[in-house]
Scaffold this active site. Structure first.
Site, mmCIF file in Angstrom:
data_model
loop_
_atom_site.group_PDB
_atom_site.id
_atom_site.type_symbol
_atom_site.label_atom_id
_atom_site.label_comp_id
_atom_site.label_asym_id
_atom_site.label_seq_id
_atom_site.Cartn_x
_atom_site.Cartn_y
_atom_site.Cartn_z
ATOM 1 C CG ASP A 155 -1.954 1.171 1.181
ATOM 2 O OD1 ASP A 155 -2.515 1.296 0.255
ATOM 3 O OD2 ASP A 155 -2.115 1.752 2.235
ATOM 4 C CD GLU A 159 -2.020 6.021 2.842
ATOM 5 O OE1 GLU A 159 -2.750 6.762 2.170
ATOM 6 O OE2 GLU A 159 -2.973 5.130 2.997
ATOM 7 C CD GLU A 185 -6.740 19.076 -1.395
ATOM 8 O OE1 GLU A 185 -6.632 19.188 -2.931
ATOM 9 O OE2 GLU A 185 -6.783 19.828 -0.645
ATOM 10 C CG HIS A 220 -2.417 10.726 4.156
ATOM 11 N ND1 HIS A 220 -1.732 11.721 4.360
ATOM 12 C CD2 HIS A 220 -2.322 10.917 2.645
ATOM 13 C CE1 HIS A 220 -1.364 12.663 3.466
ATOM 14 N NE2 HIS A 220 -1.548 11.941 2.561
ATOM 15 C CG HIS A 265 -6.977 6.028 4.155
ATOM 16 N ND1 HIS A 265 -6.893 5.496 2.894
ATOM 17 C CD2 HIS A 265 -7.907 6.137 4.764
ATOM 18 C CE1 HIS A 265 -8.149 5.427 2.779
ATOM 19 N NE2 HIS A 265 -8.956 6.041 3.691
ATOM 20 C CG ASP A 323 -4.600 1.248 4.951
ATOM 21 O OD1 ASP A 323 -5.224 1.144 6.035
ATOM 22 O OD2 ASP A 323 -4.909 2.224 4.302
#
Length: 226
Positions: free
Chosen positions: A8, A10, A53, A58, A151, A156
């Site tokens: 994963d 970010e 945003e 995260h 997140h 995750d």
């Protein structure tokens, strides 16, 4: 043995063509659908601002990435960990595209799409017309995601590994209770813990008394037929 990586990322945004960058990458290793205890996790300086945003999703702000290594500095470790094995990700096309942009900046080739395993596509086929976000799948499959308040790439991938095993036919009991191997993880100074099995040894006299009891006190005892 079949080795796979659950991955994963970010990022600062959704599209690398708009200059968005990777700021966290995490991956865990599984062999034959069982976790090995090895993982890779790095927070990265994206070399740009982090829009508000994105921070709302995260939790990362510029403070969290200040002084962290740039992607080029962690690339050799990441490539060594990923090897040439299949990479499992949720909405994998996004993660692959973001990593491809980082690889291109470093003069490295893109990740082959033959390595991509997309759990979102698997989930859509199994649960057509239903919400198939990671949170929705955790709830549907009975996976505890209560710690996922934002997140986080490492959390995750741990959740996604459980989701993937459920989607592939059922969670292995060892996923959450696996014996941790003595395999160094890639974070500096960390080593996986070794737990040595300790079998219960029953004394011979106890076994003899049990055999006598079963033979004399129980009629048609199942133990004697096995």
């Amino acid at each position: 043995m079949t080795r796979q990586l659950v991955l994963d990322t970010e990022t600062t945004g959704l599209d690398p063509r708009d200059g968005h960058r990777v700021l966290e990458v995490a991956a865990i290793e599984i062999f034959n659908l069982m976790p090995t205890g090895r993982h890779f996790h790095r927070v990265i300086d994206p070399e740009r601002d982090i829009p508000a945003e994105a921070s709302r999703i995260h939790g990362f702000t510029s403070i969290h990435v200040e002084g962290k290594p740039k992607f080029a500095a962690i690339l050799a470790e990441l490539e060594a960990f990923l090897g040439d094995d299949p990479i499992i990700a949720h909405n994998a096309g996004f993660d692959f595209a973001m990593l491809d942009a980082e690889l291109a900046r470093c003069g490295r080739p893109a990740l082959p799409r033959t390595r991509m395993v997309d759990t979102l596509e698997i989930a859509k086929k199994r649960f057509p017309g239903m919400p198939n976000s990671l949170d929705a799948l955790c709830r549907r499959l009975g996976i505890d995601n209560s710690m996922r308040t934002s997140h986080n790439a490492l959390l995750d991938v741990q959740l996604l590994a459980q989701v993937y095993l459920e989607l592939m036919g059922g969670r292995q009991p060892g996923l959450t209770l696996a014996v941790e191997r003595a395999v160094p993880v890639l974070a500096a100074g960390e080593v996986a813990v070794v737990r040595t099995p300790r079998p219960i040894i029953v004394p011979e006299e106890v076994l003899a008394r049990h055999a006598e009891f079963v033979g004399k006190k129980l009629k048609d005892a199942l133990w004697l037929k096995v």
